[in-house]
Write an enzyme that holds these catalytic residues in place. Structure first.
Site, PDB file in Angstrom:
ATOM      1  N   ARG A  93      27.875  87.501 -23.431  1.00 33.93           N
ATOM      2  CA  ARG A  93      27.677  88.280 -24.672  1.00 33.93           C
ATOM      3  C   ARG A  93      28.204  89.705 -24.517  1.00 33.93           C
ATOM      4  O   ARG A  93      27.646  90.670 -25.030  1.00 33.93           O
ATOM      5  CB  ARG A  93      26.196  88.304 -25.092  1.00 33.93           C
ATOM      6  CG  ARG A  93      25.516  86.921 -25.172  1.00 33.93           C
ATOM      7  CD  ARG A  93      26.363  85.871 -25.885  1.00 33.93           C
ATOM      8  NE  ARG A  93      25.655  84.618 -26.037  1.00 33.93           N
ATOM      9  CZ  ARG A  93      26.061  83.430 -25.511  1.00 33.93           C
ATOM     10  NH1 ARG A  93      27.183  83.359 -24.797  1.00 33.93           N
ATOM     11  NH2 ARG A  93      25.379  82.347 -25.742  1.00 33.93           N
ATOM     12  N   LEU A 108      23.662  96.731 -21.403  1.00 36.98           N
ATOM     13  CA  LEU A 108      23.795  96.788 -19.939  1.00 36.98           C
ATOM     14  C   LEU A 108      23.677  95.391 -19.348  1.00 36.98           C
ATOM     15  O   LEU A 108      22.838  94.591 -19.781  1.00 36.98           O
ATOM     16  CB  LEU A 108      22.653  97.661 -19.402  1.00 36.98           C
ATOM     17  CG  LEU A 108      22.591  97.866 -17.895  1.00 36.98           C
ATOM     18  CD1 LEU A 108      23.766  98.711 -17.429  1.00 36.98           C
ATOM     19  CD2 LEU A 108      21.273  98.554 -17.524  1.00 36.98           C
ATOM     20  N   LEU A 135      22.100  93.162 -17.273  1.00 40.05           N
ATOM     21  CA  LEU A 135      20.790  93.232 -16.624  1.00 40.05           C
ATOM     22  C   LEU A 135      20.810  92.540 -15.265  1.00 40.05           C
ATOM     23  O   LEU A 135      19.987  92.848 -14.407  1.00 40.05           O
ATOM     24  CB  LEU A 135      19.724  92.624 -17.542  1.00 40.05           C
ATOM     25  CG  LEU A 135      19.554  93.377 -18.877  1.00 40.05           C
ATOM     26  CD1 LEU A 135      18.669  92.580 -19.836  1.00 40.05           C
ATOM     27  CD2 LEU A 135      18.972  94.770 -18.660  1.00 40.05           C
ATOM     28  N   GLY A 176      22.800  99.216 -24.549  1.00 38.40           N
ATOM     29  CA  GLY A 176      24.049  99.905 -24.222  1.00 38.40           C
ATOM     30  C   GLY A 176      25.174  99.580 -25.191  1.00 38.40           C
ATOM     31  O   GLY A 176      26.104 100.377 -25.346  1.00 38.40           O
ATOM     32  N   GLU A 231      24.819 102.067 -27.707  1.00 38.17           N
ATOM     33  CA  GLU A 231      25.210 103.376 -27.153  1.00 38.17           C
ATOM     34  C   GLU A 231      26.731 103.527 -27.163  1.00 38.17           C
ATOM     35  O   GLU A 231      27.252 104.598 -27.482  1.00 38.17           O
ATOM     36  CB  GLU A 231      24.637 103.523 -25.730  1.00 38.17           C
ATOM     37  CG  GLU A 231      23.110 103.554 -25.763  1.00 38.17           C
ATOM     38  CD  GLU A 231      22.460 103.752 -24.412  1.00 38.17           C
ATOM     39  OE1 GLU A 231      22.712 102.932 -23.508  1.00 38.17           O
ATOM     40  OE2 GLU A 231      21.698 104.718 -24.262  1.00 38.17           O
ATOM     41  N   GLU A 283      14.904  98.213 -24.824  1.00 41.77           N
ATOM     42  CA  GLU A 283      14.630  98.668 -23.451  1.00 41.77           C
ATOM     43  C   GLU A 283      13.146  98.560 -23.090  1.00 41.77           C
ATOM     44  O   GLU A 283      12.794  98.262 -21.952  1.00 41.77           O
ATOM     45  CB  GLU A 283      15.127 100.119 -23.280  1.00 41.77           C
ATOM     46  CG  GLU A 283      16.629 100.243 -23.058  1.00 41.77           C
ATOM     47  CD  GLU A 283      17.472 100.116 -24.326  1.00 41.77           C
ATOM     48  OE1 GLU A 283      16.932  99.797 -25.400  1.00 41.77           O
ATOM     49  OE2 GLU A 283      18.693 100.348 -24.221  1.00 41.77           O
ATOM     50  N   ARG A 305      12.214  95.418 -21.557  1.00 46.07           N
ATOM     51  CA  ARG A 305      12.805  95.181 -20.234  1.00 46.07           C
ATOM     52  C   ARG A 305      12.217  96.137 -19.195  1.00 46.07           C
ATOM     53  O   ARG A 305      12.658  96.154 -18.042  1.00 46.07           O
ATOM     54  CB  ARG A 305      14.331  95.376 -20.273  1.00 46.07           C
ATOM     55  CG  ARG A 305      15.026  94.734 -21.455  1.00 46.07           C
ATOM     56  CD  ARG A 305      15.289  93.244 -21.269  1.00 46.07           C
ATOM     57  NE  ARG A 305      15.940  92.717 -22.471  1.00 46.07           N
ATOM     58  CZ  ARG A 305      15.382  91.837 -23.302  1.00 46.07           C
ATOM     59  NH1 ARG A 305      14.181  91.350 -23.065  1.00 46.07           N
ATOM     60  NH2 ARG A 305      16.032  91.417 -24.377  1.00 46.07           N
ATOM     61  N   GLY A 333      19.889 104.809 -21.356  1.00 47.79           N
ATOM     62  CA  GLY A 333      20.507 105.695 -20.369  1.00 47.79           C
ATOM     63  C   GLY A 333      21.973 105.967 -20.651  1.00 47.79           C
ATOM     64  O   GLY A 333      22.640 106.675 -19.906  1.00 47.79           O
TER      65      GLY A 333
HETATM   66  C1  1HE Z   1      23.282  88.756 -20.249  1.00 45.93           C
HETATM   67  C2  1HE Z   1      22.929  89.814 -21.130  1.00 45.93           C
HETATM   68  C3  1HE Z   1      22.744  91.105 -20.556  1.00 45.93           C
HETATM   69  C4  1HE Z   1      23.158  88.024 -22.293  1.00 45.93           C
HETATM   70  N1  1HE Z   1      22.882  91.220 -19.212  1.00 45.93           N
HETATM   71  N2  1HE Z   1      23.411  88.944 -18.935  1.00 45.93           N
HETATM   72  N3  1HE Z   1      20.259  94.042 -23.370  1.00 45.93           N
HETATM   73  C5  1HE Z   1      19.355  93.112 -23.762  1.00 45.93           C
HETATM   74  O1  1HE Z   1      18.190  93.182 -23.458  1.00 45.93           O
HETATM   75  C6  1HE Z   1      19.909  91.961 -24.551  1.00 45.93           C
HETATM   76  C7  1HE Z   1      19.796  90.708 -23.727  1.00 45.93           C
HETATM   77  N4  1HE Z   1      20.475  89.585 -24.398  1.00 45.93           N
HETATM   78  C8  1HE Z   1      19.946  88.921 -25.434  1.00 45.93           C
HETATM   79  O2  1HE Z   1      18.931  89.283 -26.001  1.00 45.93           O
HETATM   80  C9  1HE Z   1      20.669  87.676 -25.889  1.00 45.93           C
HETATM   81  O3  1HE Z   1      21.519  87.255 -24.822  1.00 45.93           O
HETATM   82  C10 1HE Z   1      21.533  87.860 -27.163  1.00 45.93           C
HETATM   83  C11 1HE Z   1      20.617  88.074 -28.367  1.00 45.93           C
HETATM   84  C12 1HE Z   1      22.491  89.034 -27.029  1.00 45.93           C
HETATM   85  C13 1HE Z   1      22.391  86.592 -27.362  1.00 45.93           C
HETATM   86  O4  1HE Z   1      21.566  85.457 -27.382  1.00 45.93           O
HETATM   87  P1  1HE Z   1      22.210  84.006 -27.104  1.00 45.93           P
HETATM   88  O5  1HE Z   1      21.105  83.010 -27.280  1.00 45.93           O
HETATM   89  O6  1HE Z   1      23.448  83.847 -27.885  1.00 45.93           O
HETATM   90  O7  1HE Z   1      22.689  84.021 -25.561  1.00 45.93           O
HETATM   91  P2  1HE Z   1      21.823  83.858 -24.222  1.00 45.93           P
HETATM   92  O8  1HE Z   1      21.627  82.408 -23.928  1.00 45.93           O
HETATM   93  O9  1HE Z   1      20.606  84.719 -24.229  1.00 45.93           O
HETATM   94  O10 1HE Z   1      22.819  84.503 -23.124  1.00 45.93           O
HETATM   95  C14 1HE Z   1      24.022  83.858 -22.767  1.00 45.93           C
HETATM   96  C15 1HE Z   1      24.361  84.304 -21.354  1.00 45.93           C
HETATM   97  O11 1HE Z   1      24.624  85.708 -21.379  1.00 45.93           O
HETATM   98  C16 1HE Z   1      23.198  84.117 -20.386  1.00 45.93           C
HETATM   99  O12 1HE Z   1      23.758  83.884 -19.108  1.00 45.93           O
HETATM  100  P3  1HE Z   1      23.819  82.393 -18.467  1.00 45.93           P
HETATM  101  O13 1HE Z   1      24.450  82.613 -17.127  1.00 45.93           O
HETATM  102  O14 1HE Z   1      22.383  81.924 -18.436  1.00 45.93           O
HETATM  103  O15 1HE Z   1      24.678  81.588 -19.421  1.00 45.93           O
HETATM  104  C17 1HE Z   1      22.529  85.470 -20.380  1.00 45.93           C
HETATM  105  O16 1HE Z   1      21.816  85.726 -19.191  1.00 45.93           O
HETATM  106  C18 1HE Z   1      23.746  86.363 -20.467  1.00 45.93           C
HETATM  107  N5  1HE Z   1      23.401  87.675 -21.022  1.00 45.93           N
HETATM  108  N6  1HE Z   1      22.867  89.344 -22.385  1.00 45.93           N
HETATM  109  C19 1HE Z   1      23.219  90.166 -18.448  1.00 45.93           C
HETATM  110  N7  1HE Z   1      22.433  92.176 -21.287  1.00 45.93           N
HETATM  111  C20 1HE Z   1      23.073 102.373 -20.080  1.00 45.93           C
HETATM  112  S1  1HE Z   1      21.509 101.808 -20.196  1.00 45.93           S
HETATM  113  C21 1HE Z   1      21.497 100.578 -21.412  1.00 45.93           C
HETATM  114  C22 1HE Z   1      20.223  99.798 -21.351  1.00 45.93           C
HETATM  115  C23 1HE Z   1      20.384  98.484 -22.059  1.00 45.93           C
HETATM  116  O17 1HE Z   1      21.420  98.131 -22.519  1.00 45.93           O
HETATM  117  S2  1HE Z   1      18.956  97.560 -22.172  1.00 45.93           S
HETATM  118  C24 1HE Z   1      19.364  96.258 -23.231  1.00 45.93           C
HETATM  119  C25 1HE Z   1      19.970  95.111 -22.478  1.00 45.93           C
END
Ligand code: 1HE
Length: 256
Positions: free
Chosen positions: A26, A64, A66, A109, A112, A132, A135, A140
């Site tokens: 994603r 980000l 994660l 992010g 951001e 955030e 999590r 950041g």
């Molecule tokens: C990821 C990430 C990620 C997906 N880091 N791997 N961001 C979040 O908290 C958002 C986290 N993601 C989600 O809530 C969902 O993935 C989505 C709503 C974006 C999409 O949902 P979906 O059902 O289409 O996909 P999925 O099955 O959740 O994810 C598909 C794959 O992408 C899966 O990996 P796989 O190896 O199991 O296939 C997920 O782990 C991976 N994936 N999002 C790592 N973010 C500078 S500081 C900023 C601080 C932040 O950004 S905090 C917010 C982080």
């Protein structure tokens, strides 16, 4: 995977399209992707006058990576965040106008990065969110400043506390987006807007990008003085000569 494949770059005339290309994750931003954004905006190709930033697949960016966010000592967390700040400042103030096409997740992010771009086109189905709190972390990558100034700290705090998400029309009303369009219609509008922007005088664009947000940080008197300096610089530039001559000759200006 190399930086080039995480961030696909396509240059068409004077418009570059950057596609964050990690759809299986994603478009989550790992260190390699932030480095690829850094590399492009630090040294954009010659002759590029506007940029379109988008995400491959069904999402703009899930924030980000994660999986890479292993336990860090506090000082390492500071360095990581400061690197995001450096890169997002480069996107916002590097001088190239950036139009973003926002669809699916624009989360953490991802929001951001989006708010460092200058023109934001949101497609139906977009999801602006700052999860955030869920999590156990904190923003950041510049959100306290950029999202905080768009929404105001009160609304941003509520958004973070409750983890709510906003859609395209809400994002438009709140200023997270400048345009709200149907699903799949964002790129066509972005191209149209990028063309208009790229046809402006480059120095005028530079001043719009750099002077306006800086003046907003100044006192009223300092802001007005800075405006006078900026206008004097612009009015004596080659761009002004061409723009005014073209108007009088009833033809489109040719700035480059
Ligand atoms: C990821 C990430 C990620 C997906 N880091 N791997 N961001 C979040 O908290 C958002 C986290 N993601 C989600 O809530 C969902 O993935 C989505 C709503 C974006 C999409 O949902 P979906 O059902 O289409 O996909 P999925 O099955 O959740 O994810 C598909 C794959 O992408 C899966 O990996 P796989 O190896 O199991 O296939 C997920 O782990 C991976 N994936 N999002 C790592 N973010 C500078 S500081 C900023 C601080 C932040 O950004 S905090 C917010 C982080």
């Amino acid at each position: 995977m190399t930086e080039q494949t995480l961030l696909r770059t396509q240059v068409d005339g004077d418009i570059a399209t950057l596609t964050m290309d990690r759809p299986d994750k994603r478009n989550a931003v790992n260190d390699a992707l932030i480095d690829a954004l850094d590399a492009f905006f630090a040294r954009p190709p010659d002759g590029v006058n506007a940029v379109i930033l988008c995400g491959a697949g069904d999402h703009f960016c899930a924030g980000l990576d994660l999986a890479e966010h292993e336990h860090r000592a506090p000082i390492e967390g500071v360095h990581h965040s400061r690197n995001w700040h450096r890169v997002t400042e480069l996107i916002e103030f590097g001088g190239l106008p950036v139009v973003s096409v926002l669809h699916g997740a624009v989360i953490g992010g991802g929001l951001e990065i989006a708010t460092a771009t200058h023109v934001r086109v949101a497609e139906a189905g977009v999801r602006f969110q700052l999860p955030e709190g869920r999590r156990g972390i904190f923003v950041g990558g510049g959100a306290t400043v950029r999202v905080g100034r768009i929404l105001g700290p009160d609304r941003m705090r509520e958004m973070m506390l409750t983890g709510r998400s906003y859609g395209a029309d809400e994002g438009l009303a709140l200023g997270l987006a400048h345009y709200s369009v149907g699903a799949g219609e964002g790129m066509a509008l972005a191209r149209d807007l990028a063309r208009k922007i790229a046809d402006n005088a480059p120095f005028s664009n530079y001043l719009m990008i750099n002077a306006l947000p800086r003046v907003a940080d100044m006192s009223r008197g300092d802001g007005l003085f800075t405006e006078s300096l900026a206008t004097a610089m612009a009015q004596t530039s080659d761009g002004a000569r061409e723009g005014l001559r073209a108007f009088l000759e009833k033809r489109p200006p040719r700035f480059r």
